[in-house]
Design a protein around this motif. Structure first.
Motif, PDB file in Angstrom:
ATOM      1  N   GLN A  58       0.855  -1.178   0.000  1.00  0.00           N
ATOM      2  CA  GLN A  58       0.000   0.000   0.000  1.00  0.00           C
ATOM      3  C   GLN A  58       0.896   1.234   0.000  1.00  0.00           C
ATOM      4  O   GLN A  58       1.865   1.291   0.754  1.00  0.00           O
ATOM      5  CB  GLN A  58      -0.878   0.025   1.262  1.00  0.00           C
ATOM      6  CG  GLN A  58      -1.834  -1.142   1.371  1.00  0.00           C
ATOM      7  CD  GLN A  58      -3.030  -0.968   0.455  1.00  0.00           C
ATOM      8  OE1 GLN A  58      -3.507   0.139   0.260  1.00  0.00           O
ATOM      9  NE2 GLN A  58      -3.492  -2.060  -0.117  1.00  0.00           N
ATOM     10  N   HIS A  59       0.569   2.204  -0.836  1.00  0.00           N
ATOM     11  CA  HIS A  59       1.339   3.443  -0.854  1.00  0.00           C
ATOM     12  C   HIS A  59       1.129   4.189   0.457  1.00  0.00           C
ATOM     13  O   HIS A  59       0.078   4.094   1.084  1.00  0.00           O
ATOM     14  CB  HIS A  59       0.908   4.330  -2.023  1.00  0.00           C
ATOM     15  CG  HIS A  59       1.288   3.785  -3.355  1.00  0.00           C
ATOM     16  ND1 HIS A  59       2.575   3.818  -3.829  1.00  0.00           N
ATOM     17  CD2 HIS A  59       0.557   3.182  -4.307  1.00  0.00           C
ATOM     18  CE1 HIS A  59       2.617   3.273  -5.023  1.00  0.00           C
ATOM     19  NE2 HIS A  59       1.395   2.867  -5.331  1.00  0.00           N
ATOM     20  N   LEU A  60       2.139   4.940   0.837  1.00  0.00           N
ATOM     21  CA  LEU A  60       2.016   5.767   2.036  1.00  0.00           C
ATOM     22  C   LEU A  60       0.966   6.845   1.798  1.00  0.00           C
ATOM     23  O   LEU A  60       0.898   7.432   0.721  1.00  0.00           O
ATOM     24  CB  LEU A  60       3.350   6.424   2.373  1.00  0.00           C
ATOM     25  CG  LEU A  60       4.457   5.517   2.909  1.00  0.00           C
ATOM     26  CD1 LEU A  60       5.746   6.294   3.034  1.00  0.00           C
ATOM     27  CD2 LEU A  60       4.063   4.949   4.243  1.00  0.00           C
ATOM     28  N   GLY A  61       0.180   7.116   2.815  1.00  0.00           N
ATOM     29  CA  GLY A  61      -0.839   8.156   2.717  1.00  0.00           C
ATOM     30  C   GLY A  61      -0.381   9.423   3.421  1.00  0.00           C
ATOM     31  O   GLY A  61       0.697   9.476   4.037  1.00  0.00           O
ATOM     32  N   ASN A 112      11.056  12.130  -1.595  1.00  0.00           N
ATOM     33  CA  ASN A 112      10.108  13.233  -1.487  1.00  0.00           C
ATOM     34  C   ASN A 112      10.651  14.407  -0.685  1.00  0.00           C
ATOM     35  O   ASN A 112       9.890  15.173  -0.109  1.00  0.00           O
ATOM     36  CB  ASN A 112       8.792  12.725  -0.866  1.00  0.00           C
ATOM     37  CG  ASN A 112       8.142  11.687  -1.742  1.00  0.00           C
ATOM     38  OD1 ASN A 112       8.138  11.805  -2.953  1.00  0.00           O
ATOM     39  ND2 ASN A 112       7.610  10.647  -1.128  1.00  0.00           N
ATOM     40  N   ARG A 113      11.955  14.542  -0.661  1.00  0.00           N
ATOM     41  CA  ARG A 113      12.585  15.673   0.022  1.00  0.00           C
ATOM     42  C   ARG A 113      12.421  16.912  -0.850  1.00  0.00           C
ATOM     43  O   ARG A 113      12.691  16.886  -2.041  1.00  0.00           O
ATOM     44  CB  ARG A 113      14.052  15.376   0.251  1.00  0.00           C
ATOM     45  CG  ARG A 113      14.774  16.446   1.035  1.00  0.00           C
ATOM     46  CD  ARG A 113      16.140  15.971   1.460  1.00  0.00           C
ATOM     47  NE  ARG A 113      16.079  14.822   2.335  1.00  0.00           N
ATOM     48  CZ  ARG A 113      15.846  14.871   3.638  1.00  0.00           C
ATOM     49  NH1 ARG A 113      15.623  16.025   4.212  1.00  0.00           N
ATOM     50  NH2 ARG A 113      15.804  13.788   4.366  1.00  0.00           N
ATOM     51  N   HIS A 114      11.955  17.969  -0.241  1.00  0.00           N
ATOM     52  CA  HIS A 114      11.747  19.233  -0.966  1.00  0.00           C
ATOM     53  C   HIS A 114      13.058  20.003  -0.986  1.00  0.00           C
ATOM     54  O   HIS A 114      13.662  20.270   0.051  1.00  0.00           O
ATOM     55  CB  HIS A 114      10.645  20.052  -0.278  1.00  0.00           C
ATOM     56  CG  HIS A 114      10.340  21.324  -0.982  1.00  0.00           C
ATOM     57  ND1 HIS A 114       9.707  21.362  -2.201  1.00  0.00           N
ATOM     58  CD2 HIS A 114      10.583  22.613  -0.643  1.00  0.00           C
ATOM     59  CE1 HIS A 114       9.567  22.615  -2.574  1.00  0.00           C
ATOM     60  NE2 HIS A 114      10.089  23.393  -1.650  1.00  0.00           N
ATOM     61  N   TYR A 117      11.877  17.470   4.435  1.00  0.00           N
ATOM     62  CA  TYR A 117      10.730  16.595   4.195  1.00  0.00           C
ATOM     63  C   TYR A 117       9.495  17.234   4.805  1.00  0.00           C
ATOM     64  O   TYR A 117       9.431  17.474   6.011  1.00  0.00           O
ATOM     65  CB  TYR A 117      10.990  15.227   4.835  1.00  0.00           C
ATOM     66  CG  TYR A 117       9.889  14.233   4.601  1.00  0.00           C
ATOM     67  CD1 TYR A 117       9.844  13.499   3.430  1.00  0.00           C
ATOM     68  CD2 TYR A 117       8.897  14.023   5.549  1.00  0.00           C
ATOM     69  CE1 TYR A 117       8.833  12.584   3.200  1.00  0.00           C
ATOM     70  CE2 TYR A 117       7.886  13.110   5.336  1.00  0.00           C
ATOM     71  CZ  TYR A 117       7.862  12.391   4.158  1.00  0.00           C
ATOM     72  OH  TYR A 117       6.861  11.484   3.945  1.00  0.00           O
ATOM     73  N   PHE A 118       8.523  17.533   3.954  1.00  0.00           N
ATOM     74  CA  PHE A 118       7.261  18.107   4.393  1.00  0.00           C
ATOM     75  C   PHE A 118       6.142  17.197   3.891  1.00  0.00           C
ATOM     76  O   PHE A 118       6.135  16.823   2.712  1.00  0.00           O
ATOM     77  CB  PHE A 118       7.088  19.529   3.840  1.00  0.00           C
ATOM     78  CG  PHE A 118       8.201  20.447   4.223  1.00  0.00           C
ATOM     79  CD1 PHE A 118       8.318  20.910   5.523  1.00  0.00           C
ATOM     80  CD2 PHE A 118       9.145  20.835   3.288  1.00  0.00           C
ATOM     81  CE1 PHE A 118       9.352  21.763   5.881  1.00  0.00           C
ATOM     82  CE2 PHE A 118      10.175  21.677   3.639  1.00  0.00           C
ATOM     83  CZ  PHE A 118      10.291  22.134   4.946  1.00  0.00           C
ATOM     84  N   THR A 166       2.207  15.447  -2.621  1.00  0.00           N
ATOM     85  CA  THR A 166       2.041  16.015  -3.959  1.00  0.00           C
ATOM     86  C   THR A 166       3.037  15.415  -4.933  1.00  0.00           C
ATOM     87  O   THR A 166       2.681  15.064  -6.060  1.00  0.00           O
ATOM     88  CB  THR A 166       2.223  17.552  -3.904  1.00  0.00           C
ATOM     89  OG1 THR A 166       1.307  18.089  -2.959  1.00  0.00           O
ATOM     90  CG2 THR A 166       1.995  18.178  -5.258  1.00  0.00           C
ATOM     91  N   MET A 167       4.303  15.284  -4.502  1.00  0.00           N
ATOM     92  CA  MET A 167       5.321  14.689  -5.379  1.00  0.00           C
ATOM     93  C   MET A 167       4.998  13.237  -5.702  1.00  0.00           C
ATOM     94  O   MET A 167       5.152  12.801  -6.838  1.00  0.00           O
ATOM     95  CB  MET A 167       6.699  14.774  -4.721  1.00  0.00           C
ATOM     96  CG  MET A 167       7.332  16.132  -4.777  1.00  0.00           C
ATOM     97  SD  MET A 167       9.028  16.038  -4.202  1.00  0.00           S
ATOM     98  CE  MET A 167       8.926  17.040  -2.750  1.00  0.00           C
ATOM     99  N   ALA A 168       4.543  12.489  -4.711  1.00  0.00           N
ATOM    100  CA  ALA A 168       4.211  11.083  -4.929  1.00  0.00           C
ATOM    101  C   ALA A 168       3.007  10.949  -5.862  1.00  0.00           C
ATOM    102  O   ALA A 168       2.998  10.081  -6.739  1.00  0.00           O
ATOM    103  CB  ALA A 168       3.921  10.401  -3.595  1.00  0.00           C
TER     104      ALA A 168
END
Length: 191
Positions: free
Chosen positions: A6-9, A55-57, A67-68, A74-76
């Motif tokens: 399952q993808h992270l939510g 997903n590091r901004h 990481y936010f 949004t990136m994922a």
């Protein structure tokens, strides 16, 4: 453990963020998430590490790097959009359709985009061919526009024919009988 992946939510990403801000390592975050019985989050540490890394901004301002959770979500989500690069960017698709209608080849379009990266994102000519001959390109009628037909290409690792290929019409069994007599000039080479 969970059945299937399952993808992270967003809620899980918020918990990862709260634990990462406190300065904990990935192993400690993983252990803390597995102890958390309320949300029943059981994620492997490699999943958490991958999410923190992918997903590091990155921003010019040091205060806004890191990481936010909302930016990570949004990136994922953006990575999961179906279709190629051209299908995801309508302005690029419109530009390519315009250039094809002006009789430019996909190779010329790709070369121009590569040279002028500031204007639009660069794409490979193979990506343009995939778009043109794909469902979106067929729907728009783009498959008729390339100036020359797409040549047939071998699969990348396909075997290539080896050896000398002699057509059946040129075999010894099909040659005329007068050649075997060697009476005319030009048939003496084998003597």
């Amino acid at each position: 453990m969970m059945n299937g992946y399952q993808h992270l939510g967003l809620d899980e990403r918020r918990q990862i963020y709260q634990l990462a801000v406190t300065g904990r390592s990935v192993l400690q975050i993983s252990a803390a998430l597995q102890r958390c019985s309320a949300a029943a989050l059981q994620r492997h540490r490699s999943t958490i590490y991958r999410d923190l890394k992918r997903n590091r901004h990155l921003d010019d301002e040091p205060m806004f790097r890191g990481y936010f959770p909302t930016a990570a979500q949004t990136m994922a989500d953006r990575r999961r959009v179906r279709g190629g690069k051209i299908a995801r960017k309508p302005e690029l698709a419109a530009y390519i359709a315009d250039r094809l209608s002006a009789a430019s080849s996909p190779e010329q379009i790709a070369g121009y985009l590569r040279r002028h990266r500031g204007i639009r994102e660069a794409v490979c000519h193979e990506t343009i061919y995939l778009f043109v001959y794909g469902p979106d390109g067929r729907r728009q009628g783009l498959w008729r526009l390339p100036p020359v037909a797409r040549r047939s290409r071998w699969r990348r690792y396909a075997r290539k024919p080896r050896g000398l290929h002699i057509p059946l019409a040129n075999t010894i069994g099909k040659r005329p009988s007068e050649i075997g007599n060697r009476r005319s000039f030009g048939h003496w080479e084998g003597a």
